[in-house]
Design an enzyme around this catalytic site. Structure first.
Site, PDB file in Angstrom:
ATOM      1  N   ASP A 218       0.835  -1.209   0.000  1.00 15.16           N
ATOM      2  CA  ASP A 218       0.000   0.000   0.000  1.00 15.16           C
ATOM      3  C   ASP A 218       0.867   1.256   0.000  1.00 15.16           C
ATOM      4  O   ASP A 218       0.592   2.214   0.709  1.00 15.16           O
ATOM      5  CB  ASP A 218      -0.930   0.003   1.214  1.00 15.16           C
ATOM      6  CG  ASP A 218      -2.118   0.958   1.029  1.00 15.16           C
ATOM      7  OD1 ASP A 218      -2.463   1.246  -0.135  1.00 15.16           O
ATOM      8  OD2 ASP A 218      -2.684   1.398   2.042  1.00 15.16           O
ATOM      9  N   ASP A 563      11.756  39.838  -1.907  1.00 14.54           N
ATOM     10  CA  ASP A 563      11.319  41.217  -1.679  1.00 14.54           C
ATOM     11  C   ASP A 563      12.243  41.908  -0.673  1.00 14.54           C
ATOM     12  O   ASP A 563      11.786  42.622   0.209  1.00 14.54           O
ATOM     13  CB  ASP A 563       9.871  41.239  -1.179  1.00 14.54           C
ATOM     14  CG  ASP A 563       9.219  42.613  -1.337  1.00 14.54           C
ATOM     15  OD1 ASP A 563       9.677  43.388  -2.215  1.00 14.54           O
ATOM     16  OD2 ASP A 563       8.273  42.918  -0.590  1.00 14.54           O
TER      17      ASP A 563
END
Length: 764
Positions: A218, A563
């Site tokens: 799984d 920035d």
């Protein structure tokens, strides 16, 4: 019984140049076989070695004897309790938060109240017996049995297992980093270096299971958890099969269909080799952001796994392509890993991995999950964590069910030795971040004061903590205008750095997010530049060193600020000492993504934007160096290199940046050292590939020998205030033109696909 799936590779003869774009063709699917519904109906009527093959869970009344594999798993096992220690029970755990919920029960974050591990945090998986069909009960007991047997650094550890009349309890490691699926959903795809690290640790975990005769069956991102450092742990063993080797193969049809190997889809005998196919699917998904085999429904997906031709994404490295080709072999005997993990480890894709160091957890993970306090659940789905943790009474199960779970209880034998540590209490929990529920809580805890700053998407105010009377700053972000999740994650992850603003608390009322941070009483670097007109070379070098050292740390972790400007760099106190500097406002910051590490979303403040951003060529950490170069220029000259005055239009400023024209001669520059000019020319280089890195800046003589630089301020005839302030006033008048709203990653088509279809196979 159907024959094996065709043994040819699932790759097209002609590789796809661009994978996953709207213009590229979908993987070619050849539907020459019976459709999957017919296959399933035929198999429901077939029996293999007298084992009935059914896909759906069996009903309560169906004889268990029809499934030999399940009958075997009902043999009671010896109870594992260390002598002198009492069995655990629900009363010994405080429920803190809900981590997940499924049809069979819930997973809670809990704290142990008694015993040598009192105060320790765990994940408690609670399953209602009455909700479990016979096969699901077998899987739960199988998961418990496997976890008792397994002890590995990359596999989740079972600490306790116990039951009440109506419920089953598994007490497991609590992994604060969430699962890989959550990270993948946020970032769409990973870099090859990230994928290499995760796959390498996963290979060691799978090998350990295979050596114990366990097929996992799984494998998917949801079942791979991350600890607070960033290492993986494999979890959820409900579908695993014990005692399977090449002579004893499994026949069950189980797992998540998109990750199933062809022999599992065909319901033929399968062994550990099936896990390596799923391993390839996981690798493909992490590298490309999409699944290799996914149809419009379950049947079409199964058909694709058995027959589809798939194009190889050409942006992947040759080593990655080679590994995928060797994992996607439809004949399991030819699949890489079928002869053991060593052939996987020898593949060129893993050439840079030191497997011994990896096993000892000495290799630094490429990604550190956001985490604050030990009980922080920021990395988990708020759909669950917002719920009130409550373990409701479970209905009594049948007597047969109780017999099935005989011997379920377990206490880890190393529990006393492992937890000779200081218990986790409120006194030693780091008060870094707490995700709180609503604005009412914020208003109860803090008193809002005057504005400190106003941006396009947020406002920053001074606030006072009501209980302690201590001053803080709060950034209030409008969620309709900007997704603050990445800013929060970055601040949570790196806010412990001495020169990065520290995040204290986070509140979310649905419309606004409140980020409580330190109050920077020393003011902005911009104010200091305006006050002094210009810096001495020594002070400028000291300031640049502190900021660049911090940026280097961020870049090493794959974070770009995007920035950097004087108004986003603040002093902690009025001493204005360079060491008190902190970088603030991570609203535009991003974790680098993509195989080439480039970002393509332009966001910038004029004067501090790199030219390649303007031409939208994509940019990486080099854009931050450009901004630091502009900052250095401004500190030395008292004005920015691309602004002539307050009347400049944004278009004029941006045009000068695009042309890369700036002066290092005349006026004040006649008094600036050659070393400063040399460093500036490298930091403001037009070509980002030739521009200095943060490491190169720090090694430049003008930085390393800064104690020898002039301490006096050069005379300047320039009017600095107007020149420096011009770009910011221009942007204040036109905020939307130059700060485009960045849509969150969750708005992408891939992320929407994941959100619409959350794959599950075991309920929890």
């Amino acid at each position: 019984m159907l024959p094996f799936a065709p043994v040819e590779d699932p790759w097209d003869q002609e590789d796809m140049e661009v994978f996953g774009s709207t213009s590229s063709s979908e993987p070619q699917v050849v539907f020459t076989m019976k459709n999957a519904a017919t296959v399933m109906r035929e198999h429901e009527r077939k029996e293999v070695n007298d084992l009935k093959m059914v896909d759906e869970p069996m009903e309560e009344g169906e004889p268990v004897s029809c499934r030999r594999e399940e009958l075997v798993k009902e043999v009671p096992i010896t109870q594992h309790v260390k002598e002198g220690y009492e069995k655990a029970d629900p009363a010994q755990f405080d429920l803190l938060k809900v981590l997940g919920q499924g049809s069979f029960g819930k997973v809670f974050l809990v704290r142990k109240k008694t015993g040598p591990d009192a105060g320790q945090l765990y994940a408690m998986k609670v399953l209602r017996k009455a909700s479990l069909k016979v096969r699901d009960r077998v899987r739960t007991k199988m998961e418990r049995d496997i976890l008792v047997e397994v002890n590995h650094p990359f596999i989740v550890k079972l600490h306790y297992a116990f039951q009440t009349e109506g419920k089953l309890y598994l007490i497991l490691d609590f992994l604060r980093g969430g699962d890989v699926f959550t990270r993948l959903s946020k970032e769409v795809l990973f870099t090859e270096e990230d994928v290499k690290f995760y796959l390498a640790e996963l290979a060691l975990a799978l090998d350990h299971l295979h050596r114990l005769g366990i097929v996992y069956r799984d494998l998917k991102p949801e079942n791979i958890l991350l600890d607070e450092i960033g290492h993986i742990k494999l979890t959820d063993f409900g579908l695993s099969k014990e005692s399977v080797d090449q002579e004893k193969k499994a026949y069950s049809f189980c797992g998540t269909v998109e990750y199933m190997a062809p022999e599992v889809v065909n319901r033929r005998a399968h062994s550990q080799s099936a896990d390596w196919w799923s391993y390839g699917v996981l690798m493909f998904e992490m590298l490309t952001g999409t699944l290799p085999f996914q149809g419009k429904d379950r049947n079409e997906t199964m058909n694709m796994i058995l027959k589809a031709k798939l194009g190889m994404p050409q942006f992947l490295s040759a080593e990655a392509q080679s590994l995928l080709r060797m994992l996607f072999k439809r004949n399991p005997a030819n699949r890489l890993g079928s002869e053991g993990v060593e052939e996987v480890k020898r593949h060129a894709f893993f050439a840079s991995i030191d497997w011994n160091k990896l096993y000892k957890r000495e290799v630094q993970p490429p990604f550190r999950p956001a985490s604050g306090k030990p009980d922080d659940t920021f990395c988990f789905d708020p759909e669950f964590t917002a719920k009130t943790p409550k373990d409701s009474p479970g209905l009594p199960a049948s007597a047969n069910a109780h017999q099935l779970f005989k011997g379920f209880s377990f206490v880890a034998t190393s529990i006393a030795e492992e937890y000779k540590i200081t218990p986790v209490t409120s006194s030693n929990v780091l008060p870094i971040v707490q995700i709180n529920g609503n604005a009412a809580q914020f208003s109860e805890a803090y008193e809002l004061k005057e504005d400190i700053g106003i941006g396009s998407y947020s406002v920053c105010k001074r606030c006072i903590h009501s209980a302690s009377n201590v001053e803080f700053a709060v950034k209030i972000i409008d969620k309709n205008k900007r997704d603050p999740s990445e800013e929060i994650e970055i601040l949570m992850r790196y806010g412990q750095h001495p020169n990065i603003i520290s995040l204290k608390e986070v509140f979310d009322d649905g419309k606004y997010v409140y980020l409580v941070t330190d109050l920077m009483k020393g003011g902005e670097l911009l104010d200091r530049i305006l006050k002094k007109k210009c810096f001495s070379e020594q002070e400028a070098s000291n300031v640049l060193y502190v900021i660049t050292k911090t940026v280097e740390c961020l870049h090493s972790q794959g974070v770009v600020h995007r920035d950097l400007k004087p108004s986003n760099i603040l002093y902690m106190d009025e001493s204005a000492h360079p060491d008190s500097i902190k970088i603030c406002d991570f609203g535009f910051a991003k974790q680098l993504r993509g195989e080439n590490g480039l970002l393509l979303t332009p966001c910038y403040t004029a004067n501090f934007v790199a030219p390649e951003v303007l031409t939208q060529q994509g940019y990486d950490a080099a854009c931050d160096i450009w901004s630091l170069g502009v900052l250095l220029y401004t500190m030395l000259a008292g004005y920015t290199p691309f602004s002539n005055g307050p009347n400049d239009t944004p278009e004029e400023i941006l045009l000068r940046i695009g042309n890369g024209r700036f002066s290092l001669s005349g006026g004040i520059w006649d008094n600036i050292s050659r070393g400063a000019k040399d460093l500036l020319s490298h930091m403001l280089h037009m070509d980002p590939h030739q521009r200095y890195t943060a490491e190169q800046v720090l090694k430049h003589p003008w930085i390393t020998q800064r104690e020898q630089l002039p301490r006096h301020q050069p005379n300047s005839d320039e009017p600095p205030q107007e020149a420096v302030a011009a770009p910011y006033s221009v942007l204040a008048r036109n905020p939307n033109r130059h700060h485009p709203i960045l849509e969150p990653v969750t708005a992408s088509r891939l992320a929407q696909r994941r959100n619409m279809k959350k794959r599950t196979s075991t309920g929890l």
